[in-house]
Structures are given as C-alpha cells and as structure tokens.
Design a protein around this motif. Structure first.
Motif, PDB file in Angstrom:
ATOM      1  N   THR A  97     -15.361   1.484  22.995  1.00 46.48           N
ATOM      2  CA  THR A  97     -16.805   1.725  23.088  1.00 46.48           C
ATOM      3  C   THR A  97     -17.136   3.200  22.899  1.00 46.48           C
ATOM      4  OG1 THR A  97     -16.602   1.942  25.492  1.00 46.48           O
ATOM      5  CG2 THR A  97     -17.154  -0.238  24.627  1.00 46.48           C
ATOM      6  N   ALA A  98     -16.151   4.057  22.931  1.00 47.36           N
ATOM      7  CA  ALA A  98     -16.386   5.504  22.833  1.00 47.36           C
ATOM      8  C   ALA A  98     -16.490   5.972  21.388  1.00 47.36           C
ATOM      9  CB  ALA A  98     -15.261   6.260  23.539  1.00 47.36           C
ATOM     10  N   ARG A  99     -16.076   5.154  20.435  1.00 47.86           N
ATOM     11  CA  ARG A  99     -16.117   5.582  19.042  1.00 47.86           C
ATOM     12  C   ARG A  99     -16.334   4.374  18.142  1.00 47.86           C
ATOM     13  NH1 ARG A  99     -11.113   6.523  21.260  1.00 47.86           N
ATOM     14  NH2 ARG A  99      -9.411   5.137  20.577  1.00 47.86           N
ATOM     15  N   LYS A 100     -16.825   4.669  16.932  1.00 48.13           N
ATOM     16  CA  LYS A 100     -17.086   3.604  15.975  1.00 48.13           C
ATOM     17  C   LYS A 100     -15.761   3.066  15.446  1.00 48.13           C
ATOM     18  CE  LYS A 100     -19.935   2.479  11.992  1.00 48.13           C
ATOM     19  NZ  LYS A 100     -20.926   2.976  11.015  1.00 48.13           N
ATOM     20  N   PRO A 101     -15.645   1.719  15.335  1.00 51.53           N
ATOM     21  CA  PRO A 101     -14.401   1.130  14.848  1.00 51.53           C
ATOM     22  C   PRO A 101     -14.060   1.615  13.437  1.00 51.53           C
ATOM     23  CG  PRO A 101     -15.782  -0.538  15.842  1.00 51.53           C
ATOM     24  CD  PRO A 101     -16.623   0.695  15.727  1.00 51.53           C
ATOM     25  N   ARG A 102     -12.761   1.860  13.224  1.00 54.20           N
ATOM     26  CA  ARG A 102     -12.307   2.284  11.913  1.00 54.20           C
ATOM     27  C   ARG A 102     -10.991   1.562  11.617  1.00 54.20           C
ATOM     28  NH1 ARG A 102     -13.023   6.761   8.531  1.00 54.20           N
ATOM     29  NH2 ARG A 102     -11.191   7.182   7.191  1.00 54.20           N
ATOM     30  N   ILE A 103     -10.901   0.990  10.412  1.00 52.32           N
ATOM     31  CA  ILE A 103      -9.674   0.313   9.978  1.00 52.32           C
ATOM     32  C   ILE A 103      -9.230   0.939   8.669  1.00 52.32           C
ATOM     33  CG2 ILE A 103      -8.599  -1.854   9.263  1.00 52.32           C
ATOM     34  CD1 ILE A 103     -11.759  -2.137  11.206  1.00 52.32           C
ATOM     35  N   ASP A 104      -8.022   1.512   8.664  1.00 54.72           N
ATOM     36  CA  ASP A 104      -7.443   2.133   7.467  1.00 54.72           C
ATOM     37  C   ASP A 104      -6.340   1.226   6.921  1.00 54.72           C
ATOM     38  OD1 ASP A 104      -9.007   4.483   7.659  1.00 54.72           O
ATOM     39  OD2 ASP A 104      -7.664   5.240   9.230  1.00 54.72           O
ATOM     40  N   ILE A 105      -6.518   0.816   5.650  1.00 52.34           N
ATOM     41  CA  ILE A 105      -5.542  -0.064   4.998  1.00 52.34           C
ATOM     42  C   ILE A 105      -4.706   0.764   4.026  1.00 52.34           C
ATOM     43  CG2 ILE A 105      -5.212  -2.135   3.598  1.00 52.34           C
ATOM     44  CD1 ILE A 105      -7.977  -3.073   4.530  1.00 52.34           C
ATOM     45  N   SER A 106      -3.372   0.617   4.100  1.00 50.03           N
ATOM     46  CA  SER A 106      -2.483   1.359   3.198  1.00 50.03           C
ATOM     47  C   SER A 106      -1.317   0.462   2.774  1.00 50.03           C
ATOM     48  CB  SER A 106      -1.958   2.622   3.882  1.00 50.03           C
ATOM     49  OG  SER A 106      -1.217   2.282   5.044  1.00 50.03           O
ATOM     50  N   LEU A 107      -0.575   0.928   1.770  1.00 48.55           N
ATOM     51  CA  LEU A 107       0.559   0.162   1.227  1.00 48.55           C
ATOM     52  C   LEU A 107       1.811   1.030   1.220  1.00 48.55           C
ATOM     53  CD1 LEU A 107      -0.682  -1.859  -1.882  1.00 48.55           C
ATOM     54  CD2 LEU A 107       0.415  -2.784   0.143  1.00 48.55           C
ATOM     55  N   GLU A 108       2.928   0.428   1.618  1.00 49.83           N
ATOM     56  CA  GLU A 108       4.232   1.061   1.475  1.00 49.83           C
ATOM     57  C   GLU A 108       5.032   0.222   0.482  1.00 49.83           C
ATOM     58  OE1 GLU A 108       6.195   1.685   5.180  1.00 49.83           O
ATOM     59  OE2 GLU A 108       4.384   2.407   6.181  1.00 49.83           O
ATOM     60  N   VAL A 109       5.628   0.893  -0.509  1.00 49.28           N
ATOM     61  CA  VAL A 109       6.306   0.183  -1.601  1.00 49.28           C
ATOM     62  C   VAL A 109       7.818   0.342  -1.459  1.00 49.28           C
ATOM     63  CG1 VAL A 109       6.509  -0.057  -4.098  1.00 49.28           C
ATOM     64  CG2 VAL A 109       4.309   0.649  -3.079  1.00 49.28           C
ATOM     65  N   TYR A 110       8.526  -0.781  -1.562  1.00 50.03           N
ATOM     66  CA  TYR A 110       9.995  -0.793  -1.534  1.00 50.03           C
ATOM     67  C   TYR A 110      10.505  -1.559  -2.756  1.00 50.03           C
ATOM     68  CZ  TYR A 110       9.270   0.738   3.263  1.00 50.03           C
ATOM     69  OH  TYR A 110       8.874   1.444   4.370  1.00 50.03           O
ATOM     70  N   ASP A 111      11.813  -1.550  -2.968  1.00 53.13           N
ATOM     71  CA  ASP A 111      12.388  -2.167  -4.169  1.00 53.13           C
ATOM     72  C   ASP A 111      12.042  -3.652  -4.265  1.00 53.13           C
ATOM     73  OD1 ASP A 111      13.483   0.199  -4.923  1.00 53.13           O
ATOM     74  OD2 ASP A 111      15.479  -0.210  -4.086  1.00 53.13           O
ATOM     75  N   LYS A 112      12.112  -4.361  -3.139  1.00 53.18           N
ATOM     76  CA  LYS A 112      11.920  -5.810  -3.187  1.00 53.18           C
ATOM     77  C   LYS A 112      10.735  -6.284  -2.370  1.00 53.18           C
ATOM     78  CE  LYS A 112      16.822  -6.842  -3.953  1.00 53.18           C
ATOM     79  NZ  LYS A 112      18.000  -7.610  -3.468  1.00 53.18           N
ATOM     80  N   SER A 113       9.997  -5.355  -1.794  1.00 51.70           N
ATOM     81  CA  SER A 113       8.882  -5.782  -0.954  1.00 51.70           C
ATOM     82  C   SER A 113       7.799  -4.714  -0.897  1.00 51.70           C
ATOM     83  CB  SER A 113       9.373  -6.098   0.462  1.00 51.70           C
ATOM     84  OG  SER A 113       9.849  -4.922   1.076  1.00 51.70           O
ATOM     85  N   VAL A 114       6.631  -5.146  -0.416  1.00 48.95           N
ATOM     86  CA  VAL A 114       5.542  -4.223  -0.111  1.00 48.95           C
ATOM     87  C   VAL A 114       5.093  -4.515   1.324  1.00 48.95           C
ATOM     88  CG1 VAL A 114       4.738  -3.945  -2.467  1.00 48.95           C
ATOM     89  CG2 VAL A 114       3.841  -5.825  -1.075  1.00 48.95           C
ATOM     90  N   ILE A 115       4.648  -3.477   2.019  1.00 50.63           N
ATOM     91  CA  ILE A 115       4.165  -3.644   3.385  1.00 50.63           C
ATOM     92  C   ILE A 115       2.723  -3.182   3.442  1.00 50.63           C
ATOM     93  CG2 ILE A 115       4.404  -2.924   5.790  1.00 50.63           C
ATOM     94  CD1 ILE A 115       7.366  -2.659   5.366  1.00 50.63           C
ATOM     95  N   ILE A 116       1.850  -4.091   3.852  1.00 50.07           N
ATOM     96  CA  ILE A 116       0.429  -3.777   4.033  1.00 50.07           C
ATOM     97  C   ILE A 116       0.233  -3.375   5.492  1.00 50.07           C
ATOM     98  CG2 ILE A 116      -1.929  -4.642   3.845  1.00 50.07           C
ATOM     99  CD1 ILE A 116      -0.805  -6.830   1.976  1.00 50.07           C
ATOM    100  N   ALA A 117      -0.314  -2.196   5.713  1.00 48.69           N
ATOM    101  CA  ALA A 117      -0.550  -1.706   7.077  1.00 48.69           C
ATOM    102  C   ALA A 117      -2.044  -1.613   7.322  1.00 48.69           C
ATOM    103  CB  ALA A 117       0.120  -0.349   7.279  1.00 48.69           C
TER     104      ALA A 117
END
Length: 500
Positions: A403-423
């Motif tokens: 309640t003290a701050r406005k919600p914020r969602i940061d989406i990023s990608l990490e790339v690997y040889d056989k996979s990707v990770i969405i954060a």
C-alpha cells in the motif's frame, strides 16, 4: 563372523552335518588313543586270565604279543628288555605256556629249552612255516611272531598244550556275543556311540540357533508391523534367504509408512480444499443474498441504490463464476483432459504482443526488457493457455502489492543454450520462506483470512503450475518479505521438433 552370518540355510545345514561328522571322528580318535594306553591296565586286556578260548581271551593274547613286540623293539639294553619281558610273560607263564624267544637265531629269552618247545610246535602245528600266527586249536595254543629292530631280528614262539577251545554251538556263540557287548568291549562301543550322539546334539543346537534366532526376529517384527507399528525395523543384516526376506519386509514397511503419510497428506489437502471451496463460495453467496433481500425489502428505494445493489450482485456472481472456472480448469488439467495447442513462436515477440493487447490497468506499471540476444528465441507454446499463466501471475502481484507504493512488474528474459527463463519481478509485500514453498498448492494463500474471493481463490498459481508443466517447463519463485517476489518460468527452446 560376517561371512558365516551370510551363509544360506542349505549351506548351514550341510556345514553343520559335516562338522558333526568331523567332530565325532576327532573325538572318537582322541578317546581311542587315550583308552588304548589306559584300557589294558584298567580292564586287564593285556593280561591273559585263562586257558579257555573266548573273544576277550583272544584280545588278551593279541595284546600280550603286541606288548612283547614293543618291548623287543625298544631302544633299551638287552638286560632291561629281558627284565621287562618277565613281567609281561608272567600271566601266560603261570598258565603253563612255554616261551622261547631268539635274537638273530640265538636264544634271547625263554622259560623252557629248545627241544621242548620244538616238540610241542611239531605236535600242535606240524605244518608250521615262518608265518606270524596265533593258532587257537582244540589240542592247544601256538604263537609265532617275527619282529625286526635296529639292534636285531627277533622270533617269538609260545605253546600251551593245556589250552582248550569251547564248542561252537549257537548257545556258546550267543553267550560270547552277550559277553562282548555287555563287557568291556561293549563299554567301548557305548562310549563311541555316546560321543557321536553328544557331538551331533551340540552341532544341531548350534545350527538350530543360527536359523531359529533370525526367524524369531522375523516373526516378532512381522507381528509388530501387523499390529500397526510401522516404525518398527527388524534388526538383521545378512545376504542369506532370511536376510533378504527381512530387507524386503523392512522396505515394504517403509513404503507402506510413506504411503500412509501420503494418504494422510492427501486427505488433509482434500479437507482443506473442501473447506476453501465452501468458504470462497459462501462469501459471494452471502453478499448476493444480502443485497437481494435489500431489494426485496425495498431498502434500495432509489434508482442509484438499486443500480449499486445490482452491480454488487453481478460482481459477486462473477467472482463465483471465476472461482468455479479455475476449479474446473485445474480439475481437467489434473485428469489430463486438456490438450495444448502449441505452435512455434518467438517468445520475445509473444511477450510484446501480450503486453500490447492486455487491457490498460492504471493500478500497476508493467515493463518488459528484451534480452540482448540476437536472433529468434523460438519455443513451442499454446498462446492462450500461456497468456492465462501471465494473467494469473500479474493479478497476484497487483493484489498482494504494498500500500506504500504503486505496484510495478518488470518482465525480463534470460537466454541459455537449451532454454529461456521468463522472470516477472514485482515490488509487493513479498512472501515468507514458510509460505513460499506452498504457493503452488491448491487453495493456498499466505493470508489465511479468507474475507474476499476477489483477493484470490488460491487456485491461480496451481493452474499456472499445471499449464507450465504441460509445456514441459518449470515454474518457481524467489521472494523476500517487504522487497517483492520474482516468479520464474523455464521453457525449452525449439530444437527442430514439435514437442506436444
């Protein structure tokens, strides 16, 4: 000890039998050697007691001749031998026996002259040659024996014309056998049989204990387990038949214990789910019921009030619909009734389109930082199902924001040889370590005070988990109380084959 413990039962019995036989042979041999030196003196076997033939008398004569031979081959002087011979031959001398012993053809010891002994030898055994012989005849007794030693060759001649042989009738034979088995010889046989019996009994007890002791452990353990004591462990470590059986029972008990614990956990989860569904349905139903009664009772007496009441009723009904939809979706996923419609898609492009098409929500700031990777990052994805995953995660981040701050969602990608990770990282209130490990369970919410369905049904992340795993992916979270939560989704990169 370890190797003996691991012997199988067949080997134990075979070894016990062989050991019993070997022990019997050893003990009998020892007893025979002892009695051989003691019995002649104890029972008078070395002393000829009569001039009448019997089995015992034959044994006495054989022992007497053996004693004479041993004395002659002894390394003592001739004078000592002659002195000892007088003691050995006294019993047969007293019974009228003629004794004539030569050494290298010369007289060594006698109680008669050569002509007298020769006459009786010719009379009793006219065809006597140089053989060693003990002849028990009806007219008398003839003994001839040769023995050699380092100090000379000896010949022993003994005759007794007063010796008699009893008739060989059946009665005499039976008496002879009876005397044999009830006399001194019978005692020896009895002792041998007694030794065999005792040695076999000892080995049987030892073999029995090596088998019955572990079987008793097995029986006691089985009774404990059958009585419901699943914590009981049968203490017997071996690789034989009993040991493998014990290991199987211990393994079975451990699996049964785990199965019972799992069953209890499932039952507890079912109870919690039932309670969660009942609670989350009761809240909007209570709201609908209250506002409908307000309309019926005329409390909403203005158009504005009536519109507000109707909007609340509609919102509560919508919340119920969303809850039932998520519950039905989760149930269909768990039963395997939902199939994905996957297509090859660039995950960067998908995330951009998802954010562009998502309705504007002024409650939160959502940003996307594409990776620096050059080239396409293709994955096999069901866009509709995966959009639901992102929607649920973002909705949760907004609902549990600070309640003290406005919600914020940061989406990023990490790339690997056989996979990707969405954060997906938010700046919300965070989740404690205790609650973090449960957030993907059905109807679990860190805030256990279920006051509003719109605050989350507890099914959203469970649905996300099912969808991600159906994509052969993995979802997990990291969080710190007061600093926000990061949800991470790992997806396999496209490798040239459709993975459905």
């Amino acid at each position: 000890m370890k190797k003996t413990k691991n012997l199988n039962i067949a080997s134990r019995i075979a070894i016990a039998t062989l050991s019993s036989i070997a022990t019997s042979i050893i003990m009998i041999t020892v007893v025979v050697l002892v009695f051989r030196s003691l019995l002649p003196d104890i029972y008078g076997i070395a002393r000829v007691e009569s001039n009448s033939y019997s089995l015992l008398n034959q044994m006495q004569w054989a022992q007497t001749i053996s004693s004479i031979n041993r004395e002659l081959t002894d390394n003592t002087s001739d004078e000592a031998k002659q002195k000892d011979l007088r003691g050995i031959t006294r019993p047969i001398d007293e019974l009228g026996s003629k004794i004539y012993i030569t050494k290298d053809g010369e007289l060594f010891y006698s109680n008669t002259d050569k002509s007298a002994i020769d006459a009786e030898l010719h009379e009793l055994a006219p065809n006597l040659k140089d053989d060693n012989i003990i002849l028990f005849g009806e007219n008398g007794l003839v003994v001839q024996s040769h023995t050699d030693s380092d100090n000379g060759s000896y010949m022993i001649n003994i005759t007794n014309t007063g010796y008699t042989v009893a008739d060989s009738s059946m009665q005499s034979t039976l008496k002879s056998f009876k005397a044999f088995f009830t006399g001194r010889s019978g005692f020896i046989i009895f002792m041998a049989l007694f030794i065999i019996l005792i040695s076999n009994l000892i080995m049987s007890v030892i073999a029995s204990r090596t088998i019955t002791a572990p079987i008793k452990k097995l029986s006691d353990g089985a009774n404990e387990i059958a009585g419901g004591n699943l914590d009981y462990h049968i203490d017997y470590d071996s690789t034989n038949e009993i040991g493998t059986t014990v290991k199987s029972i211990n393994d079975m008990t451990e699996k049964l214990k785990n199965l019972m614990q799992t069953k209890e956990e499932i039952e507890q989860s079912r109870k919690e789910m039932t309670a969660g569904i009942a609670h989350d349905l009761r809240t909007p139903l209570t709201s609908i019921k209250g506002y409908v009664e307000g309309l019926m009772d005329g409390i909403a007496n203005t158009p504005e009030k009536q519109e507000r009441y109707l909007n609340t009723i509609y919102s509560s009904a919508k919340d119920m619909e969303n809850l039932l939809d998520e519950l039905l979706t989760l149930s269909r996923f768990e039963e395997g009734k939902i199939k994905l419609e996957q297509i090859r898609i660039d995950i960067v492009q998908f995330l951009r389109e998802y954010l562009n098409e998502r309705p504007q929500d002024n409650r939160a700031v959502i940003t996307f930082t594409p990776p620096s990777y050059k080239g396409s990052l293709d994955v096999m994805l069901d866009p509709n199902r995966f959009s639901r995953v992102l929607n649920n995660i973002i909705s949760n981040a907004i609902k549990y924001s600070s309640t003290a701050r406005k919600p914020r969602i940061d989406i990023s990608l990490e790339v690997y040889d056989k996979s990707v990770i969405i954060a997906l990282k938010d700046n919300g209130i965070g989740i404690s370590d205790e609650n973090l490990k449960h957030i993907f369970e059905s109807f679990y919410r860190a805030d256990q005070a279920r006051t509003r369905v719109q605050d989350g049904s507890g099914l959203g992340l469970a649905v996300c988990k099912e969808i991600v795993e159906l994509h052969n992916g993995h979802i997990w979270a990291t969080s710190k109380e007061g600093s926000g939560t990061t949800m991470m989704i790992s997806l396999q990169r496209y490798n040239g084959e459709d993975t459905k």
